[in-house]
Design a protein around this motif. Structure first.
Motif, short mmCIF file in Angstrom:
data_model
loop_
_atom_site.label_atom_id
_atom_site.label_comp_id
_atom_site.label_asym_id
_atom_site.label_seq_id
_atom_site.Cartn_x
_atom_site.Cartn_y
_atom_site.Cartn_z
N VAL A 166 0.84 -1.20 0.00
CA VAL A 166 0.00 0.00 0.00
C VAL A 166 0.87 1.26 0.00
O VAL A 166 0.39 2.36 -0.25
N SER A 167 2.15 1.10 0.23
CA SER A 167 3.08 2.24 0.21
C SER A 167 3.40 2.64 -1.22
O SER A 167 3.92 1.83 -2.00
N ASN A 168 3.12 3.88 -1.59
CA ASN A 168 3.41 4.29 -2.95
C ASN A 168 4.91 4.34 -3.23
O ASN A 168 5.35 4.07 -4.36
N TYR A 169 5.72 4.63 -2.21
CA TYR A 169 7.17 4.65 -2.44
C TYR A 169 7.72 3.25 -2.62
O TYR A 169 8.61 3.01 -3.45
N PHE A 170 7.23 2.30 -1.86
CA PHE A 170 7.56 0.89 -2.09
C PHE A 170 7.19 0.50 -3.51
O PHE A 170 7.96 -0.16 -4.23
N VAL A 195 9.89 2.52 5.12
CA VAL A 195 9.95 1.73 3.90
C VAL A 195 9.90 2.71 2.73
O VAL A 195 9.37 3.81 2.88
N PRO A 196 10.46 2.27 1.58
CA PRO A 196 11.09 0.99 1.31
C PRO A 196 12.54 0.95 1.79
O PRO A 196 13.15 1.98 2.07
N PHE A 233 7.04 8.22 -10.84
CA PHE A 233 6.63 9.17 -9.80
C PHE A 233 5.29 9.82 -10.15
O PHE A 233 4.45 10.01 -9.26
N PHE A 234 5.09 10.15 -11.39
CA PHE A 234 3.82 10.75 -11.83
C PHE A 234 2.67 9.81 -11.49
O PHE A 234 1.64 10.24 -10.94
N LEU A 235 2.83 8.53 -11.80
CA LEU A 235 1.77 7.55 -11.57
C LEU A 235 1.51 7.31 -10.09
O LEU A 235 0.35 7.21 -9.66
N HIS A 236 2.56 7.23 -9.29
CA HIS A 236 2.40 6.83 -7.90
C HIS A 236 2.45 7.99 -6.92
O HIS A 236 2.31 7.76 -5.71
N SER A 237 2.62 9.19 -7.42
CA SER A 237 2.70 10.35 -6.53
C SER A 237 1.64 11.38 -6.91
O SER A 237 0.78 11.74 -6.10
N VAL A 238 1.67 11.85 -8.14
CA VAL A 238 0.72 12.88 -8.58
C VAL A 238 -0.70 12.34 -8.59
O VAL A 238 -1.65 13.05 -8.25
N GLU A 239 -0.87 11.07 -8.93
CA GLU A 239 -2.22 10.50 -8.95
C GLU A 239 -2.86 10.51 -7.57
O GLU A 239 -4.05 10.81 -7.42
N LEU A 240 -2.08 10.22 -6.52
CA LEU A 240 -2.62 10.29 -5.16
C LEU A 240 -3.03 11.71 -4.80
O LEU A 240 -4.09 11.94 -4.21
#
Length: 218
Positions: free
Chosen positions: A9-13, A49-50, A157-164
């Motif tokens: 569930v961690s976007n950085y992971f 994490v990660p 990063f766009f997919l897992h950061s900006v989307e949130l």
């Protein structure tokens, strides 16, 4: 073999996981939540994490891990080869993280976990997102990918950061952060449809129930 510590569930992971998958690098996933146990602090001194454990030792902080992967592992390049172009991608990544995701993160408790944030926090986040998105509009190319013609770390990063952050903006402020950025919404949809991105997302959804129980127990 590389060992990637974290939880789905961690976007950085998930950023690191997607990079390893895209580069077709063998690795082992080790499920762990942020904690302050002495054992985990030995490899992740902040308990975050990660964490990527390599033959040379452990690495933390997502940007450092991604740089290590790019510089030491085989597979399709996810950074440009030319030094200035590579630096510009890193610049863009930091701007998406610092000026879009991190402000939005202040409202994650309300948007994703049933909590509440103050009116003052909402106002501060909305103003910060406006500035961050203006920065992204000036920086990003969407030609067709975030930083040019090739898929790379900026897209991860766009997919897992900006989307949130966009989910926060849509729910709390009724604003689509990607509106007015030609090609941005279309790219987000294409990135989400990449087979390996779909695998990461499926693992995320599968891990949500367990994560929700852990949060509610705190």
């Amino acid at each position: 073999m590389l060992k990637l510590y974290g939880f789905p569930v961690s976007n950085y992971f998930n950023m690191v996981k997607l990079a390893l998958l895209e580069k077709d690098i063998p690795f082992e996933e080790v499920k762990v939540y942020p904690n302050q146990s002495e054992e985990y602090l030995e490899i992740s001194p902040m308990g975050k994490v990660p964490c990527l454990v390599t033959d040379q030792g452990p690495l933390t902080e997502t940007s450092a891990i991604l740089d290590y992967i790019e510089e030491s592992q085989p597979g399709v390049p996810l950074y440009p080869q030319q030094a200035f172009a590579r630096a510009k991608v890193r610049e863009l990544i930091h701007e998406m993280e610092l000026y879009i995701e991190l402000p939005a993160r202040r409202c994650f408790a309300e948007v994703f976990f049933g909590g509440k944030v103050s009116v003052e926090t909402r106002q501060e986040v909305e103003a910060a997102l406006e500035k961050g998105v203006a920065c992204l509009k000036r920086r990003a190319l969407f030609a067709p990918y975030v930083s040019g013609e090739e898929f790379g770390y900026a897209d991860i990063f766009f997919l897992h950061s900006v989307e949130l952050a966009n989910q926060v903006s849509k729910k709390l402020f009724q604003k689509d952060l990607l509106e007015g950025m030609p090609g941005a919404s279309e790219l987000m949809e294409r990135l989400a449809q990449r087979p390996l991105a779909q695998k990461v997302t499926a693992d995320l959804h599968a891990g949500m129930e367990e994560f929700a129980k852990i949060r509610s127990a705190k």
